[in-house]
Design a protein around this motif. Structure first.
Motif, PDB file in Angstrom:
ATOM      1  N   LYS A 197      -5.320  -2.408  11.011  1.00 31.32           N
ATOM      2  CA  LYS A 197      -6.123  -2.407   9.778  1.00 31.32           C
ATOM      3  C   LYS A 197      -7.591  -2.564  10.146  1.00 31.32           C
ATOM      4  N   ALA A 198      -8.411  -1.631   9.694  1.00 33.44           N
ATOM      5  CA  ALA A 198      -9.862  -1.789   9.878  1.00 33.44           C
ATOM      6  C   ALA A 198     -10.410  -2.283   8.538  1.00 33.44           C
ATOM      7  N   GLY A 199     -11.012  -1.388   7.742  1.00 32.14           N
ATOM      8  CA  GLY A 199     -11.463  -1.806   6.409  1.00 32.14           C
ATOM      9  C   GLY A 199     -10.284  -2.074   5.480  1.00 32.14           C
ATOM     10  N   GLY A 200      -9.189  -1.393   5.726  1.00 27.46           N
ATOM     11  CA  GLY A 200      -7.983  -1.593   4.919  1.00 27.46           C
ATOM     12  C   GLY A 200      -7.923  -0.758   3.643  1.00 27.46           C
ATOM     13  N   ILE A 201      -8.918   0.087   3.421  1.00 23.03           N
ATOM     14  CA  ILE A 201      -8.958   0.867   2.174  1.00 23.03           C
ATOM     15  C   ILE A 201      -7.684   1.710   2.024  1.00 23.03           C
ATOM     16  N   SER A 259     -10.064  -8.579  20.895  1.00 19.61           N
ATOM     17  CA  SER A 259     -10.637  -7.335  21.432  1.00 19.61           C
ATOM     18  C   SER A 259      -9.722  -6.170  21.042  1.00 19.61           C
ATOM     19  N   MET A 260     -10.260  -4.951  21.166  1.00 23.24           N
ATOM     20  CA  MET A 260      -9.459  -3.757  20.886  1.00 23.24           C
ATOM     21  C   MET A 260      -8.306  -3.652  21.888  1.00 23.24           C
ATOM     22  N   SER A 261      -8.533  -4.084  23.139  1.00 24.16           N
ATOM     23  CA  SER A 261      -7.448  -4.031  24.142  1.00 24.16           C
ATOM     24  C   SER A 261      -6.313  -4.951  23.721  1.00 24.16           C
ATOM     25  N   ASP A 298     -14.249  10.071  -5.510  1.00 27.49           N
ATOM     26  CA  ASP A 298     -13.319  11.190  -5.437  1.00 27.49           C
ATOM     27  C   ASP A 298     -13.441  11.897  -4.092  1.00 27.49           C
ATOM     28  N   TRP A 299     -12.385  12.564  -3.703  1.00 25.25           N
ATOM     29  CA  TRP A 299     -12.410  13.375  -2.487  1.00 25.25           C
ATOM     30  C   TRP A 299     -12.851  14.788  -2.866  1.00 25.25           C
ATOM     31  N   PRO A 300     -13.420  15.542  -1.919  1.00 31.46           N
ATOM     32  CA  PRO A 300     -13.818  16.921  -2.230  1.00 31.46           C
ATOM     33  C   PRO A 300     -12.610  17.824  -2.487  1.00 31.46           C
ATOM     34  N   VAL A 327      -5.782   2.497  20.357  1.00 33.30           N
ATOM     35  CA  VAL A 327      -6.706   2.000  19.333  1.00 33.30           C
ATOM     36  C   VAL A 327      -8.077   2.604  19.627  1.00 33.30           C
ATOM     37  N   ILE A 328      -8.647   3.227  18.626  1.00 31.00           N
ATOM     38  CA  ILE A 328      -9.956   3.874  18.810  1.00 31.00           C
ATOM     39  C   ILE A 328     -11.034   2.800  18.936  1.00 31.00           C
ATOM     40  N   THR A 329     -11.881   2.956  19.943  1.00 33.69           N
ATOM     41  CA  THR A 329     -12.996   2.007  20.130  1.00 33.69           C
ATOM     42  C   THR A 329     -14.309   2.588  19.601  1.00 33.69           C
ATOM     43  N   VAL A 373     -17.027  -0.918   3.208  1.00 34.17           N
ATOM     44  CA  VAL A 373     -15.872  -1.488   3.903  1.00 34.17           C
ATOM     45  C   VAL A 373     -15.217  -0.465   4.836  1.00 34.17           C
ATOM     46  N   ALA A 374     -15.156   0.779   4.402  1.00 33.67           N
ATOM     47  CA  ALA A 374     -14.418   1.827   5.136  1.00 33.67           C
ATOM     48  C   ALA A 374     -15.052   2.089   6.496  1.00 33.67           C
ATOM     49  N   SER A 375     -14.215   2.148   7.526  1.00 33.91           N
ATOM     50  CA  SER A 375     -14.738   2.334   8.883  1.00 33.91           C
ATOM     51  C   SER A 375     -14.665   3.800   9.315  1.00 33.91           C
ATOM     52  N   ALA A 376     -15.425   4.103  10.367  1.00 34.31           N
ATOM     53  CA  ALA A 376     -15.439   5.483  10.887  1.00 34.31           C
ATOM     54  C   ALA A 376     -14.054   5.880  11.390  1.00 34.31           C
ATOM     55  N   ALA A 377     -13.429   5.025  12.210  1.00 27.16           N
ATOM     56  CA  ALA A 377     -12.098   5.376  12.746  1.00 27.16           C
ATOM     57  C   ALA A 377     -11.073   5.472  11.625  1.00 27.16           C
ATOM     58  N   GLY A 378     -11.143   4.531  10.681  1.00 33.17           N
ATOM     59  CA  GLY A 378     -10.215   4.562   9.544  1.00 33.17           C
ATOM     60  C   GLY A 378     -10.393   5.828   8.720  1.00 33.17           C
ATOM     61  N   ASN A 379     -11.642   6.277   8.606  1.00 32.75           N
ATOM     62  CA  ASN A 379     -11.887   7.510   7.855  1.00 32.75           C
ATOM     63  C   ASN A 379     -11.210   8.691   8.539  1.00 32.75           C
ATOM     64  N   SER A 415     -10.424  13.635   5.392  1.00 37.52           N
ATOM     65  CA  SER A 415     -11.616  12.981   5.951  1.00 37.52           C
ATOM     66  C   SER A 415     -12.856  13.861   5.895  1.00 37.52           C
ATOM     67  N   ASN A 416     -13.943  13.314   5.359  1.00 40.26           N
ATOM     68  CA  ASN A 416     -15.220  14.038   5.384  1.00 40.26           C
ATOM     69  C   ASN A 416     -15.868  13.985   6.763  1.00 40.26           C
ATOM     70  N   LEU A 417     -15.664  12.861   7.452  1.00 33.40           N
ATOM     71  CA  LEU A 417     -16.292  12.735   8.771  1.00 33.40           C
ATOM     72  C   LEU A 417     -15.694  13.724   9.766  1.00 33.40           C
ATOM     73  N   LEU A 469      -8.613   8.586  10.403  1.00 30.03           N
ATOM     74  CA  LEU A 469      -7.146   8.453  10.456  1.00 30.03           C
ATOM     75  C   LEU A 469      -6.519   8.148   9.101  1.00 30.03           C
ATOM     76  N   GLN A 470      -7.301   8.205   8.022  1.00 36.10           N
ATOM     77  CA  GLN A 470      -6.719   8.003   6.695  1.00 36.10           C
ATOM     78  C   GLN A 470      -5.642   9.063   6.471  1.00 36.10           C
ATOM     79  N   ARG A 471      -4.625   8.697   5.716  1.00 32.90           N
ATOM     80  CA  ARG A 471      -3.502   9.609   5.490  1.00 32.90           C
ATOM     81  C   ARG A 471      -3.808  10.505   4.285  1.00 32.90           C
TER      82      ARG A 471
HETATM   83  C1  LIG Z   1     -11.689   6.077  -4.513  1.00 34.77           C
HETATM   84  C2  LIG Z   1     -11.801   6.557  -3.108  1.00 34.77           C
HETATM   85  C3  LIG Z   1     -12.502   7.721  -2.837  1.00 34.77           C
HETATM   86  C4  LIG Z   1     -12.596   8.185  -1.520  1.00 34.77           C
HETATM   87  N1  LIG Z   1     -13.298   9.324  -1.267  1.00 34.77           N
HETATM   88  C5  LIG Z   1     -13.390   9.768   0.005  1.00 34.77           C
HETATM   89  C6  LIG Z   1     -14.122  10.943   0.315  1.00 34.77           C
HETATM   90  O1  LIG Z   1     -14.723  11.580  -0.542  1.00 34.77           O
HETATM   91  N2  LIG Z   1     -14.157  11.345   1.605  1.00 34.77           N
HETATM   92  C7  LIG Z   1     -13.541  10.642   2.597  1.00 34.77           C
HETATM   93  O2  LIG Z   1     -13.626  11.048   3.756  1.00 34.77           O
HETATM   94  N3  LIG Z   1     -12.836   9.543   2.329  1.00 34.77           N
HETATM   95  C8  LIG Z   1     -12.754   9.081   1.066  1.00 34.77           C
HETATM   96  N4  LIG Z   1     -12.041   7.963   0.802  1.00 34.77           N
HETATM   97  C9  LIG Z   1     -11.221   7.368   1.859  1.00 34.77           C
HETATM   98  C10 LIG Z   1     -11.886   6.269   2.610  1.00 34.77           C
HETATM   99  O3  LIG Z   1     -13.123   6.712   3.146  1.00 34.77           O
HETATM  100  C11 LIG Z   1     -10.935   5.895   3.747  1.00 34.77           C
HETATM  101  O4  LIG Z   1      -9.751   5.368   3.185  1.00 34.77           O
HETATM  102  C12 LIG Z   1     -11.545   4.886   4.656  1.00 34.77           C
HETATM  103  O5  LIG Z   1     -12.602   5.490   5.379  1.00 34.77           O
HETATM  104  C13 LIG Z   1     -10.544   4.328   5.625  1.00 34.77           C
HETATM  105  O6  LIG Z   1     -11.240   3.431   6.482  1.00 34.77           O
HETATM  106  P1  LIG Z   1     -10.702   1.955   6.661  1.00 34.77           P
HETATM  107  O7  LIG Z   1     -11.568   1.295   7.668  1.00 34.77           O
HETATM  108  O8  LIG Z   1     -10.542   1.265   5.355  1.00 34.77           O
HETATM  109  O9  LIG Z   1      -9.291   2.293   7.298  1.00 34.77           O
HETATM  110  P2  LIG Z   1      -7.854   1.540   7.153  1.00 34.77           P
HETATM  111  O10 LIG Z   1      -7.402   1.706   5.756  1.00 34.77           O
HETATM  112  O11 LIG Z   1      -8.030   0.153   7.666  1.00 34.77           O
HETATM  113  O12 LIG Z   1      -7.051   2.405   8.151  1.00 34.77           O
HETATM  114  C14 LIG Z   1      -6.762   3.762   7.878  1.00 34.77           C
HETATM  115  C15 LIG Z   1      -5.866   4.282   8.999  1.00 34.77           C
HETATM  116  O13 LIG Z   1      -6.575   4.304  10.225  1.00 34.77           O
HETATM  117  C16 LIG Z   1      -5.920   3.499  11.212  1.00 34.77           C
HETATM  118  N5  LIG Z   1      -7.002   2.870  11.990  1.00 34.77           N
HETATM  119  C17 LIG Z   1      -8.104   2.270  11.512  1.00 34.77           C
HETATM  120  N6  LIG Z   1      -8.919   1.907  12.515  1.00 34.77           N
HETATM  121  C18 LIG Z   1      -8.302   2.285  13.657  1.00 34.77           C
HETATM  122  C19 LIG Z   1      -8.653   2.206  15.038  1.00 34.77           C
HETATM  123  N7  LIG Z   1      -9.803   1.649  15.450  1.00 34.77           N
HETATM  124  N8  LIG Z   1      -7.785   2.724  15.940  1.00 34.77           N
HETATM  125  C20 LIG Z   1      -6.612   3.284  15.557  1.00 34.77           C
HETATM  126  N9  LIG Z   1      -6.223   3.372  14.260  1.00 34.77           N
HETATM  127  C21 LIG Z   1      -7.069   2.898  13.320  1.00 34.77           C
HETATM  128  C22 LIG Z   1      -5.062   2.519  10.416  1.00 34.77           C
HETATM  129  O14 LIG Z   1      -3.956   2.077  11.161  1.00 34.77           O
HETATM  130  C23 LIG Z   1      -4.649   3.392   9.233  1.00 34.77           C
HETATM  131  O15 LIG Z   1      -3.567   4.216   9.597  1.00 34.77           O
HETATM  132  C24 LIG Z   1     -11.971   7.456  -0.479  1.00 34.77           C
HETATM  133  C25 LIG Z   1     -11.283   6.269  -0.766  1.00 34.77           C
HETATM  134  C26 LIG Z   1     -11.202   5.820  -2.060  1.00 34.77           C
HETATM  135  C27 LIG Z   1     -10.470   4.532  -2.346  1.00 34.77           C
END
Ligand SMILES: Cc1cc2nc3c(=O)[nH]c(=O)nc-3n(C[C@H](O)[C@H](O)[C@H](O)COP(=O)(O)OP(=O)(O)OC[C@H]3O[C@@H](n4cnc5c(N)ncnc54)[C@H](O)[C@@H]3O)c2cc1C
Length: 331
Positions: free
Chosen positions: A30-34, A11-13, A235-237, A211-213, A109-115, A164-166, A117-119
């Motif tokens: 790690k969510a999607g891990g992208i 669970s997230m907890s 690509d990113w914008p 942890v974001i739910t 694969v990419a999740s909403a929360a990960g999007n 992040s676009n979201l 919080l992407q760096r």
């Molecule tokens: C080629 C390429 C192009 C891209 N273009 C775009 C774009 O145009 N626009 C855009 O917005 N993004 C873009 N992305 C980025 C991509 O959308 C994000 O990397 C992705 O959404 C991250 O989601 P994830 O689930 O893989 O996160 P992860 O890689 O698993 O995690 C990302 C971060 O979020 C944290 N995290 C994840 N889930 C949680 C949670 N539930 N609670 C707390 N912390 C959490 C992790 O610890 C980590 O720090 C692109 C990526 C690639 C590779």
């Protein structure tokens, strides 16, 4: 890459308990891990435990759309968001923000929360040869270096743009991020991020161990998102805008406008919102004039003044989409 243990909580907890466990030196979610896996490969982080939350839905429905509220699970993928017809009808900006983001493989694969919080994508931050401010160094190399993708708003000391676009789309729809493992269970998205002068090593105000739910926001039918990119996929914008409108016929009575990819945080454009009030969206000259306010206050670096020209265009196209107009020009 260092070796690390993988935790598979139920669970997230439980995930949050592992992240907060003081016996580890660094535990990451790690969510999607992208982005997370990139960080491991790029040597930017060296955790001893990676907590996999990818399959941990906090509700049986990933996306719920009701009359007064939208609920998106933290682990809903960008593809889930794009394929939700109910979401597209209730809040087009959310779907438009990610339907052309990255590539189909990433969106699956990419999740909403990960999007959210992407760096940042700053090439100095991502390159291990540059010990920039974000990594504890003394310099933002973008100031005197290659800065065409960097910020045009904000006073530094670090000049990243929020990737992040979201985030801007959630911003204009008054989203709230819900979490476990924090003193307060929710945080409005407008407080989720901080500027570099409030802490240069991180971008978010998510409390340690949280942890974001899920994310909730209001449905805004008259909402739109437009991104200007160098290439159309993978690509990113370079500039993006999300807009939420209230309309009386063709006339805007209220607007909320937030820019992406131009500042270290989703950048609210209150001056544009003010300028849009009373504008008839079919009056092209008036709309262009109001959207030109998007560039006011921009402080471009040596190579990115072009962003100040693109941003008003992104805003105008987002307004037209929000107003239900067809765009004549596709970028
Ligand atoms: C080629 C390429 C192009 C891209 N273009 C775009 C774009 O145009 N626009 C855009 O917005 N993004 C873009 N992305 C980025 C991509 O959308 C994000 O990397 C992705 O959404 C991250 O989601 P994830 O689930 O893989 O996160 P992860 O890689 O698993 O995690 C990302 C971060 O979020 C944290 N995290 C994840 N889930 C949680 C949670 N539930 N609670 C707390 N912390 C959490 C992790 O610890 C980590 O720090 C692109 C990526 C690639 C590779």
């Amino acid at each position: 890459m260092n070796s690390f243990a993988i935790a598979q909580p139920k669970s997230m907890s439980e995930a949050s308990r592992i992240v907060s466990d003081k016996k580890y030196s660094l535990v990451v979610i790690k969510a999607g891990g992208i982005d997370l896996i990139d960080h491991l490969k790029e040597g930017l982080i060296a955790p001893d435990v990676v907590v996999n939350v990818r399959r941990l839905q906090s509700d049986k429905e990933l996306i719920k759309v009701s009359e007064g509220e939208i609920r998106i699970d933290a682990v809903a993928t960008l593809a889930d968001i794009v394929s939700s017809a109910a979401l597209r009808a209730a809040c087009p900006a959310l779907v438009q923000s990610v339907e052309n983001a990255a590539s189909p493989a990433v969106r699956n694969v990419a999740s909403a929360a990960g999007n959210l919080l992407q760096r940042p994508r700053c090439w100095y931050y991502r390159n291990e040869q540059f010990n920039c401010l974000k990594k504890g160094g003394a310099t933002c190399f973008a100031v005197e270096g290659e800065n065409r993708y960097h910020a045009i708003f904000g006073d530094g000391p670090c000049h990243i743009v929020h990737p992040s676009n979201l985030a801007p789309a959630f911003f204009v729809t008054d989203a709230t991020v819900h979490m476990v493992g924090a003193e307060h269970p929710s945080l409005p998205i407008r407080y989720l991020y901080h500027m570099p002068d409030k802490g240069v090593r991180s971008e978010s105000n998510l409390p340690p161990g949280a942890v974001i739910t899920h994310i909730t926001c209001k449905p805004v039918k008259a909402s739109g998102f437009y991104a200007i990119k160098e290439k159309q996929s993978f690509d990113w914008p370079v500039a993006a805008a999300a807009v939420a409108l209230e309309m009386d016929g063709n006339t805007i009575t209220k607007a909320t406008v937030c820019a992406g990819a131009v500042a270290p945080i989703p950048w609210e454009l209150r001056n544009v919102a003010g300028a849009l009030r009373g504008v008839d969206v079919s009056n092209d000259a008036a709309l262009t004039k109001a959207c030109a306010a998007a560039a006011v206050g921009a402080k471009p670096m040596t190579d990115n003044a072009y962003k100040a020209k693109l941003l008003p265009v992104a805003v105008k196209r987002a307004v037209l989409l929000a107003a239900g107009k067809k765009l004549e020009v596709e970028s």
